[in-house]
Scaffold this motif. Structure first.
Motif, PDB file in Angstrom:
ATOM      1  N   GLY A 107       0.815  -1.419   0.039  1.00 58.20           N
ATOM      2  CA  GLY A 107       0.230  -0.106   0.064  1.00 58.20           C
ATOM      3  C   GLY A 107       0.698   1.338   0.053  1.00 58.20           C
ATOM      4  N   TYR A 108       0.375   2.445   0.479  1.00 61.49           N
ATOM      5  CA  TYR A 108       1.026   3.605   0.590  1.00 61.49           C
ATOM      6  C   TYR A 108       0.832   4.097   1.951  1.00 61.49           C
ATOM      7  N   THR A 109       1.679   5.174   2.202  1.00 64.82           N
ATOM      8  CA  THR A 109       1.459   6.101   3.304  1.00 64.82           C
ATOM      9  C   THR A 109       1.631   7.223   2.889  1.00 64.82           C
ATOM     10  N   ALA A 110       0.561   8.118   3.155  1.00 60.63           N
ATOM     11  CA  ALA A 110       0.469   9.607   3.102  1.00 60.63           C
ATOM     12  C   ALA A 110       1.165  10.380   4.310  1.00 60.63           C
ATOM     13  N   VAL A 111       1.961  11.265   4.083  1.00 60.91           N
ATOM     14  CA  VAL A 111       2.707  12.029   5.214  1.00 60.91           C
ATOM     15  C   VAL A 111       2.242  13.270   5.168  1.00 60.91           C
ATOM     16  N   VAL A 112       1.191  13.843   5.953  1.00 56.88           N
ATOM     17  CA  VAL A 112       0.349  14.733   5.755  1.00 56.88           C
ATOM     18  C   VAL A 112       0.795  15.680   6.852  1.00 56.88           C
ATOM     19  N   GLY A 113       1.199  16.963   6.267  1.00 52.71           N
ATOM     20  CA  GLY A 113       1.586  18.102   7.708  1.00 52.71           C
ATOM     21  C   GLY A 113       0.175  18.757   7.792  1.00 52.71           C
ATOM     22  N   LEU A 114       0.012  18.803   9.196  1.00 56.74           N
ATOM     23  CA  LEU A 114      -1.284  19.323   9.674  1.00 56.74           C
ATOM     24  C   LEU A 114      -0.730  20.765  10.230  1.00 56.74           C
ATOM     25  N   PRO A 115      -1.869  21.777   9.790  1.00 56.00           N
ATOM     26  CA  PRO A 115      -1.562  23.266  10.255  1.00 56.00           C
ATOM     27  C   PRO A 115      -1.544  23.204  11.965  1.00 56.00           C
ATOM     28  N   LEU A 116      -0.879  24.421  12.355  1.00 55.24           N
ATOM     29  CA  LEU A 116      -0.921  24.665  13.595  1.00 55.24           C
ATOM     30  C   LEU A 116      -2.303  24.990  14.266  1.00 55.24           C
ATOM     31  N   ASP A 117      -3.058  25.442  13.464  1.00 53.73           N
ATOM     32  CA  ASP A 117      -4.476  25.899  13.646  1.00 53.73           C
ATOM     33  C   ASP A 117      -5.418  24.782  13.415  1.00 53.73           C
ATOM     34  N   ALA A 118      -5.228  23.436  13.326  1.00 52.60           N
ATOM     35  CA  ALA A 118      -6.087  22.340  12.628  1.00 52.60           C
ATOM     36  C   ALA A 118      -6.998  22.074  13.732  1.00 52.60           C
ATOM     37  N   ALA A 119      -8.432  21.999  13.163  1.00 52.02           N
ATOM     38  CA  ALA A 119      -9.460  21.887  14.221  1.00 52.02           C
ATOM     39  C   ALA A 119      -9.412  20.108  14.679  1.00 52.02           C
ATOM     40  N   ILE A 120      -9.779  20.255  15.831  1.00 50.51           N
ATOM     41  CA  ILE A 120      -9.644  18.820  16.432  1.00 50.51           C
ATOM     42  C   ILE A 120     -10.959  18.023  15.920  1.00 50.51           C
ATOM     43  N   GLY A 121     -10.623  16.639  15.360  1.00 53.97           N
ATOM     44  CA  GLY A 121     -11.762  15.939  14.846  1.00 53.97           C
ATOM     45  C   GLY A 121     -11.372  15.065  13.869  1.00 53.97           C
ATOM     46  N   THR A 122     -12.342  14.803  12.994  1.00 56.87           N
ATOM     47  CA  THR A 122     -12.069  14.094  11.567  1.00 56.87           C
ATOM     48  C   THR A 122     -11.781  14.913  10.677  1.00 56.87           C
ATOM     49  N   HIS A 123     -10.436  14.552   9.851  1.00 58.28           N
ATOM     50  CA  HIS A 123     -10.013  15.164   8.897  1.00 58.28           C
ATOM     51  C   HIS A 123     -10.070  14.270   7.638  1.00 58.28           C
ATOM     52  N   ASP A 124     -10.165  14.742   6.359  1.00 56.27           N
ATOM     53  CA  ASP A 124     -10.258  13.965   5.161  1.00 56.27           C
ATOM     54  C   ASP A 124      -8.901  13.914   4.316  1.00 56.27           C
ATOM     55  N   LEU A 125      -8.349  12.671   3.925  1.00 57.52           N
ATOM     56  CA  LEU A 125      -7.520  12.702   2.939  1.00 57.52           C
ATOM     57  C   LEU A 125      -7.916  12.250   1.734  1.00 57.52           C
TER      58      LEU A 125
END
Ligand code: ZN
Length: 276
Positions: A61-79
């Motif tokens: 498979g694959y691994t996405a290496v996702v940088g999260l912003p410092l103001d990211a909301a807590i909860g579910t995010h989508d790739l």
């Protein structure tokens, strides 16, 4: 119409790719390692918040290496993953909370805190340059096991909320490593010099492009030893530590960008045994 394939993201076993991946830290300012399986016979293109994301292929498979912003909301995010013309996948992942400390700083030169109109306009021009620089996305696959660019203590310097001369300012989107003026700064990985300049806040800066949206910034330099377009190898000196720009003393400010978000550089360095 394209088929929507909903896959459930799951956490990567940390030991599997420890040598080549940053640590999984799905918090604001952190890095989410989002694993997914092949859903078509083509290379996937992954996007997070409408920006392309680094994807590494491995067996199964694959691994996405996702940088999260410092103001990211807590909860579910989508790739969002696109498989050529063969459909799309939405891979949800969770962002959990992290509390960052507040730091009070005193800058003796008040003109670097309450900017004159001319300095403000200079800063805006520089911000436009930085926005362009950060859009860079080159082809090479980056190495993510970084060298620490200068020796010195750095724990928990990323993400601090800042009160400067009593006024709330932007949080700190990099790592600060105190070091003597003139200490050589080493490239943490192979790359190409993207930009050099002299900025109002950041002083003398070098931006490196490591590939696939992985960029690094070195700020407050005394001396810049490289030129835009120049290739650098891991460990090569790119400049020296200084106190240019707005600082309280000589140190290296180091930022690491993934998909245009400045994330915690500590996640790319070997884990230290020192107490937090
Ligand atoms: Zn800094």
């Amino acid at each position: 119409m394209r088929t929507l394939i909903l896959l459930i993201g799951f956490l990567l076993t940390p030991s599997l790719f420890a040598e080549t991946l940053p640590r999984h830290a799905p918090v604001p300012g952190g890095v989410a390692l989002v694993e997914f399986r092949a859903a078509a016979d083509v290379e996937p293109l992954a996007r997070y918040q409408d920006r392309p994301v680094l994807v590494l292929a491995h067996e199964g498979g694959y691994t996405a290496v996702v940088g999260l912003p410092l103001d990211a909301a807590i909860g579910t995010h989508d790739l969002e993953v696109a498989w050529g013309g063969n459909g799309r996948s939405t891979i949800p992942f969770e962002v959990t909370s992290k509390e960052y400390a507040t730091q009070h700083l005193t800058i003796k030169d008040q003109s670097k805190v309450d900017l004159s109109q001319a300095d403000l306009e200079r800063h805006w021009r520089e911000q436009a340059v930085v926005r362009d620089v950060l859009k860079t996305r080159s082809e090479p696959l980056p190495a993510l096991d970084f060298l620490q660019p200068v020796p010195g203590p750095y724990a928990n310097t990323y993400g601090k909320r800042r009160i400067i001369n009593g006024q709330p300012r932007n949080p700190h989107r990099g790592m600060d490593i105190p070091a003597a003026q003139g200490t050589p700064i080493r490239a943490p990985a192979d790359g190409v010099v993207l930009h050099t300049g002299d900025f109002f806040f950041s002083g003398n800066v070098v931006y490196l492009d490591h590939g696939q949206g992985v960029l690094t910034l070195y700020a407050h330099l005394a001396r810049i030893d490289v030129e835009p377009g120049q290739r650098v190898v891991r460990g090569e000196t790119i400049g020296t530590v200084g106190a240019s720009g707005r600082v309280t003393g000589p140190h290296l400010h180091w930022s690491v960008y993934l998909n245009r978000n400045a994330v915690d550089p500590e996640l790319f360095l070997p884990e230290t045994t020192a107490a937090p």
